[in-house]
Design a protein around this motif. Structure first.
Motif, PDB file in Angstrom:
ATOM      1  N   ALA A 134       0.821  -1.213   0.000  1.00 34.71           N
ATOM      2  CA  ALA A 134       0.000   0.000   0.000  1.00 34.71           C
ATOM      3  C   ALA A 134       0.856   1.265   0.000  1.00 34.71           C
ATOM      4  CB  ALA A 134      -0.931   0.008   1.214  1.00 34.71           C
ATOM      5  N   VAL A 135       0.205   2.395  -0.315  1.00 38.21           N
ATOM      6  CA  VAL A 135       0.865   3.691  -0.259  1.00 38.21           C
ATOM      7  C   VAL A 135      -0.106   4.707   0.339  1.00 38.21           C
ATOM      8  CG1 VAL A 135       0.129   4.276  -2.612  1.00 38.21           C
ATOM      9  CG2 VAL A 135       2.077   5.465  -1.595  1.00 38.21           C
ATOM     10  N   ALA A 136       0.423   5.604   1.175  1.00 36.77           N
ATOM     11  CA  ALA A 136      -0.400   6.630   1.824  1.00 36.77           C
ATOM     12  C   ALA A 136       0.209   7.998   1.572  1.00 36.77           C
ATOM     13  CB  ALA A 136      -0.501   6.363   3.322  1.00 36.77           C
ATOM     14  N   SER A 137      -0.559   8.915   0.986  1.00 34.93           N
ATOM     15  CA  SER A 137      -0.140  10.298   0.788  1.00 34.93           C
ATOM     16  C   SER A 137      -0.704  11.118   1.947  1.00 34.93           C
ATOM     17  CB  SER A 137      -0.654  10.835  -0.549  1.00 34.93           C
ATOM     18  OG  SER A 137      -0.105  10.095  -1.617  1.00 34.93           O
ATOM     19  N   ILE A 138       0.201  11.728   2.713  1.00 37.08           N
ATOM     20  CA  ILE A 138      -0.176  12.335   3.989  1.00 37.08           C
ATOM     21  C   ILE A 138      -0.194  13.856   3.923  1.00 37.08           C
ATOM     22  CG2 ILE A 138       0.388  12.454   6.440  1.00 37.08           C
ATOM     23  CD1 ILE A 138      -0.283   9.641   5.570  1.00 37.08           C
ATOM     24  N   LYS A 139      -1.228  14.458   4.537  1.00 35.43           N
ATOM     25  CA  LYS A 139      -1.238  15.901   4.732  1.00 35.43           C
ATOM     26  C   LYS A 139      -0.682  16.187   6.131  1.00 35.43           C
ATOM     27  CE  LYS A 139      -5.180  16.843   1.707  1.00 35.43           C
ATOM     28  NZ  LYS A 139      -6.530  17.468   1.591  1.00 35.43           N
ATOM     29  N   GLY A 140      -0.864  17.410   6.627  1.00 38.78           N
ATOM     30  CA  GLY A 140      -0.416  17.737   7.977  1.00 38.78           C
ATOM     31  C   GLY A 140      -1.177  16.901   8.978  1.00 38.78           C
ATOM     32  N   THR A 141      -0.555  15.814   9.450  1.00 37.91           N
ATOM     33  CA  THR A 141      -1.311  14.760  10.109  1.00 37.91           C
ATOM     34  C   THR A 141      -0.458  13.975  11.084  1.00 37.91           C
ATOM     35  OG1 THR A 141      -2.726  14.486   8.159  1.00 37.91           O
ATOM     36  CG2 THR A 141      -2.604  12.629   9.644  1.00 37.91           C
ATOM     37  N   GLU A 142      -1.096  13.446  12.157  1.00 36.00           N
ATOM     38  CA  GLU A 142      -0.438  12.538  13.090  1.00 36.00           C
ATOM     39  C   GLU A 142      -1.109  11.170  13.001  1.00 36.00           C
ATOM     40  OE1 GLU A 142       1.032  13.475  17.377  1.00 36.00           O
ATOM     41  OE2 GLU A 142      -0.955  12.579  17.602  1.00 36.00           O
ATOM     42  N   GLY A 143      -0.272  10.121  13.024  1.00 34.76           N
ATOM     43  CA  GLY A 143      -0.835   8.788  12.956  1.00 34.76           C
ATOM     44  C   GLY A 143       0.241   7.721  12.986  1.00 34.76           C
ATOM     45  N   VAL A 144      -0.141   6.500  12.595  1.00 34.66           N
ATOM     46  CA  VAL A 144       0.803   5.383  12.577  1.00 34.66           C
ATOM     47  C   VAL A 144       0.579   4.558  11.317  1.00 34.66           C
ATOM     48  CG1 VAL A 144       0.857   5.247  15.101  1.00 34.66           C
ATOM     49  CG2 VAL A 144      -0.686   3.769  13.826  1.00 34.66           C
ATOM     50  N   MET A 145       1.608   3.773  10.960  1.00 33.27           N
ATOM     51  CA  MET A 145       1.514   2.847   9.835  1.00 33.27           C
ATOM     52  C   MET A 145       2.095   1.517  10.290  1.00 33.27           C
ATOM     53  SD  MET A 145       1.428   3.714   6.061  1.00 33.27           S
ATOM     54  CE  MET A 145       1.777   2.715   4.607  1.00 33.27           C
ATOM     55  N   LEU A 146       1.345   0.449  10.066  1.00 32.65           N
ATOM     56  CA  LEU A 146       1.727  -0.893  10.495  1.00 32.65           C
ATOM     57  C   LEU A 146       1.854  -1.774   9.264  1.00 32.65           C
ATOM     58  CD1 LEU A 146      -1.024  -1.202  13.271  1.00 32.65           C
ATOM     59  CD2 LEU A 146       1.235  -0.156  13.501  1.00 32.65           C
ATOM     60  N   VAL A 147       3.036  -2.347   9.053  1.00 28.18           N
ATOM     61  CA  VAL A 147       3.286  -3.132   7.844  1.00 28.18           C
ATOM     62  C   VAL A 147       3.593  -4.581   8.214  1.00 28.18           C
ATOM     63  CG1 VAL A 147       4.736  -3.402   5.807  1.00 28.18           C
ATOM     64  CG2 VAL A 147       4.139  -1.110   6.617  1.00 28.18           C
ATOM     65  N   GLY A 148       2.693  -5.487   7.809  1.00 31.36           N
ATOM     66  CA  GLY A 148       2.889  -6.913   8.021  1.00 31.36           C
ATOM     67  C   GLY A 148       3.225  -7.612   6.725  1.00 31.36           C
ATOM     68  N   GLU A 149       3.253  -8.932   6.749  1.00 27.93           N
ATOM     69  CA  GLU A 149       3.614  -9.689   5.560  1.00 27.93           C
ATOM     70  C   GLU A 149       2.578  -9.580   4.452  1.00 27.93           C
ATOM     71  OE1 GLU A 149       4.502 -13.713   6.456  1.00 27.93           O
ATOM     72  OE2 GLU A 149       6.168 -13.246   7.806  1.00 27.93           O
ATOM     73  N   ASP A 150       1.294  -9.538   4.827  1.00 34.88           N
ATOM     74  CA  ASP A 150       0.248  -9.564   3.804  1.00 34.88           C
ATOM     75  C   ASP A 150      -0.767  -8.426   3.924  1.00 34.88           C
ATOM     76  OD1 ASP A 150      -0.860 -10.393   6.127  1.00 34.88           O
ATOM     77  OD2 ASP A 150      -1.659 -12.289   5.379  1.00 34.88           O
ATOM     78  N   LYS A 151      -0.479  -7.442   4.778  1.00 35.36           N
ATOM     79  CA  LYS A 151      -1.394  -6.309   4.885  1.00 35.36           C
ATOM     80  C   LYS A 151      -0.676  -5.088   5.438  1.00 35.36           C
ATOM     81  CE  LYS A 151      -3.161  -7.441   9.511  1.00 35.36           C
ATOM     82  NZ  LYS A 151      -4.368  -7.756  10.314  1.00 35.36           N
ATOM     83  N   THR A 152      -1.254  -3.922   5.174  1.00 30.02           N
ATOM     84  CA  THR A 152      -0.724  -2.647   5.680  1.00 30.02           C
ATOM     85  C   THR A 152      -1.876  -1.854   6.279  1.00 30.02           C
ATOM     86  OG1 THR A 152       1.057  -2.541   4.037  1.00 30.02           O
ATOM     87  CG2 THR A 152       0.400  -0.475   5.080  1.00 30.02           C
ATOM     88  N   THR A 153      -1.665  -1.314   7.485  1.00 26.72           N
ATOM     89  CA  THR A 153      -2.713  -0.560   8.162  1.00 26.72           C
ATOM     90  C   THR A 153      -2.266   0.871   8.417  1.00 26.72           C
ATOM     91  OG1 THR A 153      -3.617  -2.522   9.256  1.00 26.72           O
ATOM     92  CG2 THR A 153      -4.147  -0.395  10.244  1.00 26.72           C
ATOM     93  N   LEU A 154      -3.124   1.827   8.084  1.00 26.69           N
ATOM     94  CA  LEU A 154      -2.886   3.248   8.341  1.00 26.69           C
ATOM     95  C   LEU A 154      -3.898   3.727   9.366  1.00 26.69           C
ATOM     96  CD1 LEU A 154      -1.544   6.026   7.598  1.00 26.69           C
ATOM     97  CD2 LEU A 154      -3.393   6.277   5.915  1.00 26.69           C
ATOM     98  N   ILE A 155      -3.416   4.366  10.432  1.00 25.92           N
ATOM     99  CA  ILE A 155      -4.286   4.934  11.472  1.00 25.92           C
ATOM    100  C   ILE A 155      -4.021   6.434  11.560  1.00 25.92           C
ATOM    101  CG2 ILE A 155      -4.857   4.955  13.932  1.00 25.92           C
ATOM    102  CD1 ILE A 155      -3.974   2.040  14.073  1.00 25.92           C
ATOM    103  N   ILE A 156      -5.078   7.229  11.463  1.00 31.31           N
ATOM    104  CA  ILE A 156      -4.959   8.682  11.585  1.00 31.31           C
ATOM    105  C   ILE A 156      -5.569   9.104  12.919  1.00 31.31           C
ATOM    106  CG2 ILE A 156      -5.575  10.918  10.625  1.00 31.31           C
ATOM    107  CD1 ILE A 156      -3.617   9.344   8.914  1.00 31.31           C
ATOM    108  N   THR A 157      -4.792   9.795  13.743  1.00 23.79           N
ATOM    109  CA  THR A 157      -5.281  10.210  15.061  1.00 23.79           C
ATOM    110  C   THR A 157      -5.675  11.681  15.096  1.00 23.79           C
ATOM    111  OG1 THR A 157      -2.991  10.613  15.737  1.00 23.79           O
ATOM    112  CG2 THR A 157      -3.941   8.468  16.256  1.00 23.79           C
ATOM    113  N   LYS A 158      -4.797  12.542  14.579  1.00 21.26           N
ATOM    114  CA  LYS A 158      -5.069  13.979  14.616  1.00 21.26           C
ATOM    115  C   LYS A 158      -4.753  14.611  13.267  1.00 21.26           C
ATOM    116  CE  LYS A 158      -3.698  14.357  19.492  1.00 21.26           C
ATOM    117  NZ  LYS A 158      -2.750  15.013  20.436  1.00 21.26           N
ATOM    118  N   SER A 159      -5.570  15.583  12.886  1.00 22.20           N
ATOM    119  CA  SER A 159      -5.315  16.336  11.657  1.00 22.20           C
ATOM    120  C   SER A 159      -6.243  17.536  11.605  1.00 22.20           C
ATOM    121  CB  SER A 159      -5.539  15.454  10.424  1.00 22.20           C
ATOM    122  OG  SER A 159      -5.316  16.203   9.237  1.00 22.20           O
ATOM    123  N   SER A 160      -5.775  18.589  10.983  1.00 25.87           N
ATOM    124  CA  SER A 160      -6.626  19.765  10.788  1.00 25.87           C
ATOM    125  C   SER A 160      -7.432  19.627   9.497  1.00 25.87           C
ATOM    126  CB  SER A 160      -5.767  21.034  10.736  1.00 25.87           C
ATOM    127  OG  SER A 160      -4.784  20.939   9.721  1.00 25.87           O
TER     128      SER A 160
END
Length: 237
Positions: A134-160
């Motif tokens: 996967a690919v994530a294009s980020i704006k002014g943002t706080e969060g995390v990215m979790l990369v496993g063998e067969d999946k990718t997870t994006l979590i966004i916590t704060k952003s304007s």
């Protein structure tokens, strides 16, 4: 006098060529990020090299350079635009930069592992996180990215921004979604993307990924040349 003028012109032209050569050399080796902290086992590999070496505080990262953390280890990177990326244990990334006019687009390619981020919004510039799935294009943002063998997870916590990131699967059906604050999106190996609201467990995981000690024993001033060839400074406290 007539003989002196050609000599002066020769010296001036020679100096210009030397300066231009140094400028383009610096441009090709533009510093994209600095290692703010390296806790326990953190290794660095220069672009084109096959050998890993110990990463130290103040280490400059340029296009193509890689960084990885070992067991119970972590690292904090500060990009020249002020963005912060925190690597958890057993994480490997490659830092890339692409100049677009006077702008520098940045990409953190995550080979495996987890990271937290606080990306500063820069008009006209792109900041991306990519993985094998996967690919994530980020704006002014706080969060995390979790990369496993067969999946990718994006979590966004704060952003304007209501839409804080564009997230797309790179395999299979290549589905894509917009992700906002308080949302989690997961790209599966078949290309499906699932988006849900954050749970309490997600919030706890995020806190662990984003927390970082602010204690240091000294201050460090790093000087570097940016994408425009101008000298800048980053103060590490």
């Amino acid at each position: 006098m007539k003989r002196i003028i050609p000599i002066i012109l020769f010296l001036v032209v020679g100096a210009y060529v030397t300066y231009a050569g140094n400028f383009f050399e610096d441009e090709k080796s533009t510093t994209l990020a600095i290692v703010l902290k390296a806790i326990k086992q953190v290794d660095f590999k220069k672009d084109g090299n096959s050998d890993w070496e110990e990463a130290k505080r103040g280490q400059r990262l340029k296009g193509g350079d890689a960084l990885k953390t070992g067991d119970l280890s972590s690292s904090i990177l500060k990009f020249v635009d002020g963005s912060i990326v925190r690597l958890r244990q057993k994480t490997e990334v490659v830092i890339r930069g692409e100049k677009d006019g006077k702008m520098m687009n940045k990409d953190v390619a995550i080979e495996y592992g987890d990271l937290g981020f606080n990306v500063q919004k820069r008009p006209g510039e792109q900041f991306r996180f990519s993985s094998p799935t996967a690919v994530a294009s980020i704006k002014g943002t706080e969060g995390v990215m979790l990369v496993g063998e067969d999946k990718t997870t994006l979590i966004i916590t704060k952003s304007s921004f209501k839409i804080a990131a564009a997230f797309q699967a790179l395999m299979g059906s290549k589905q894509s979604v917009d992700v906002g604050p308080g949302e989690k999106a997961t790209a599966l190996k078949n290309g499906e993307v699932i988006k849900v609201a954050l749970t309490k467990e997600d919030q706890e995981l995020v806190e662990k990924l984003l927390e970082a000690s602010r204690e240091t024993k000294d201050e460090l001033l790093i000087k570097f040349r940016d994408a425009d060839g101008k000298m800048k400074e980053i103060e590490i406290k």
